[in-house]
Design a protein around this motif. Structure first.
Motif, mmCIF file in Angstrom:
data_model
loop_
_atom_site.group_PDB
_atom_site.id
_atom_site.type_symbol
_atom_site.label_atom_id
_atom_site.label_comp_id
_atom_site.label_asym_id
_atom_site.label_seq_id
_atom_site.Cartn_x
_atom_site.Cartn_y
_atom_site.Cartn_z
ATOM 1 N N ARG A 156 -18.807 -56.731 82.427
ATOM 2 C CA ARG A 156 -17.556 -56.684 81.279
ATOM 3 C C ARG A 156 -16.860 -55.487 81.816
ATOM 4 N NH1 ARG A 156 -22.561 -55.761 77.651
ATOM 5 N NH2 ARG A 156 -23.214 -56.698 79.488
ATOM 6 N N TYR A 320 -14.973 -47.987 77.265
ATOM 7 C CA TYR A 320 -15.926 -48.662 76.396
ATOM 8 C C TYR A 320 -17.017 -48.291 76.398
ATOM 9 C CZ TYR A 320 -19.217 -53.089 76.982
ATOM 10 O OH TYR A 320 -20.792 -53.475 76.648
ATOM 11 N N LEU A 327 -14.933 -55.922 75.414
ATOM 12 C CA LEU A 327 -14.762 -56.310 76.223
ATOM 13 C C LEU A 327 -16.330 -57.540 76.435
ATOM 14 C CD1 LEU A 327 -14.936 -53.284 79.268
ATOM 15 C CD2 LEU A 327 -13.209 -55.084 78.405
ATOM 16 N N ASP A 328 -17.019 -56.746 75.598
ATOM 17 C CA ASP A 328 -18.218 -57.936 75.252
ATOM 18 C C ASP A 328 -17.567 -58.939 74.018
ATOM 19 O OD1 ASP A 328 -20.370 -56.738 76.060
ATOM 20 O OD2 ASP A 328 -20.625 -55.263 74.156
ATOM 21 N N ILE A 331 -15.396 -61.459 76.346
ATOM 22 C CA ILE A 331 -16.644 -62.739 77.365
ATOM 23 C C ILE A 331 -16.827 -63.878 76.760
ATOM 24 C CG2 ILE A 331 -18.179 -63.476 78.767
ATOM 25 C CD1 ILE A 331 -17.778 -60.527 80.121
#
Length: 361
Positions: A156, A320, A327-328, A331
């Motif tokens: 991340r 974060y 951010l998770d 992806i």
């Protein structure tokens, strides 16, 4: 070391062995842990931005320091780091006035009389934007990376090195959005989602996300969008003008197209500012209504989110870990280096926010 090598546009990258030098006095050797796949790399693979091969692309990375040069003071072996392509010298006029992302000093690179950092079949190989991250290791100037806390997951953290710094930085650093102001973001890929997240962090009162993919618009809501517009359904500019009763105070173009750049300017309220974040093909000319300028509307560019990355990246890491930076959700998939061409295919189709290449440790 193993790397994905670009040879020429229109051809797949090949996984090959290339050579890497030892750290010079101000250089750092990094073991690559994760690297995000960005449209800027795809532009070169597809020939939109001309770069000669052979070349190792990649510029959105995180890893672990393996060795440092004799004069390095900012990191040490074992440190977890995030890289950034906007390497800075620290003492040119741009750096001294706080515009480190604009630094152009050649001293952060090796000179022509020095051994190259990278070699291919025993011949010098150009390093892509000071990094060349689609490889098992990176050899970079110490001002091309920053140490981060070790409880930050590196897959991340890699995204912060480009997508997040570019998108959120354009909002916070370049445009300087303030609490309560209105924002529109065109394009909800990795950079656009980061701009939306940045607008939420800045306290924007209304954040309008614009895209043609329903799944991305749904994702935009998770990142902080208060409203969404499907660009396939009607005139985007007219919809924004109606929703806001006259236009937004800030717009961000995060795709890199002539049409959307012109839309970003056209949807501004008086006194508004359009920021172009996406990479538009060189030579393309924009058509803007000069009469609109009389309302003090502005259009500007943003390079890497006008970052001061030694300061900005650790703060974003903290955001974060506090749950404030998303951010998770960004992806879409984790892949191996050998799957890089599949990753580029998916990037071309615009189906995913971000693919992250993860290296064996």
């Amino acid at each position: 070391m193993k790397a994905a090598v670009f040879h020429k546009p229109g051809f797949p990258l090949t996984i090959e062995e290339i050579g890497i030098s030892k750290p010079g006095p101000r250089e750092v050797l990094v073991r690559t842990v994760a690297v995000g796949m960005c449209h800027s790399d795809l532009h070169i693979v597809d020939g939109m931005l001309p770069y000669p091969g052979p070349l190792v692309l990649g510029h959105e990375a995180a890893g672990v320091v393996e060795a440092v040069g004799s004069d390095v003071r900012t990191v040490k072996p074992g440190d977890h780091v995030v890289t950034c392509l906007s390497v800075y010298c620290g003492h040119c006029p741009h750096c001294l006035t706080g515009h480190m992302a604009l630094c152009e000093s050649p001293e952060t690179q090796r000179g022509r009389d020095e051994a190259p950092r990278l070699t291919y079949v025993q011949k010098p190989m150009m390093q892509f934007v000071n990094l060349s991250s689609y490889a098992e290791q990176m050899l970079v100037h110490e001002h091309a990376l920053v140490a981060i806390r070790k409880d930050m997951p590196l897959d991340r953290a890699a995204l912060i090195g480009c997508a997040v710094t570019t998108g959120a930085g354009a909002v916070i650093n370049t445009a300087k959005v303030r609490p309560g102001e209105t924002v529109a973001v065109i394009g909800c890929g990795g950079i656009g989602l980061s701009a939306i997240n940045g607008a939420a962090l800045a306290g924007a009162g209304r954040i309008i996300a614009i895209d043609m993919v329903p799944a991305k618009l749904e994702l935009a809501r998770q990142f902080g969008a208060t409203d969404v517009i499907d660009a396939r359904e009607g005139d985007v500019v007219q919809q924004v003008l109606e929703m806001t009763r006259g236009g937004v105070q800030y717009s961000f173009e995060c795709i890199g197209l002539k049409q959307t750049a012109e839309q970003a300017f056209a949807m501004l309220a008086r006194g508004g500012s359009a920021t172009l974040v996406g990479v538009i093909k060189p030579g393309v000319k924009l058509e803007l209504d000069p009469y609109a300028m009389l309302g003090e509307r502005r259009i500007q560019g943003s390079r890497m989110g006008s970052n001061r990355f030694p300061v900005d990246i650790p703060v974003l890491v903290d955001f974060y870990l506090q749950g404030r930076l998303k951010l998770d959700q960004m992806i879409s998939q984790r892949i191996r280096l050998e799957q890089i061409n599949e990753g580029f295919d998916q990037l071309r189709r615009g189906e995913l926010a971000r693919s992250v290449i993860v290296f064996d440790q």
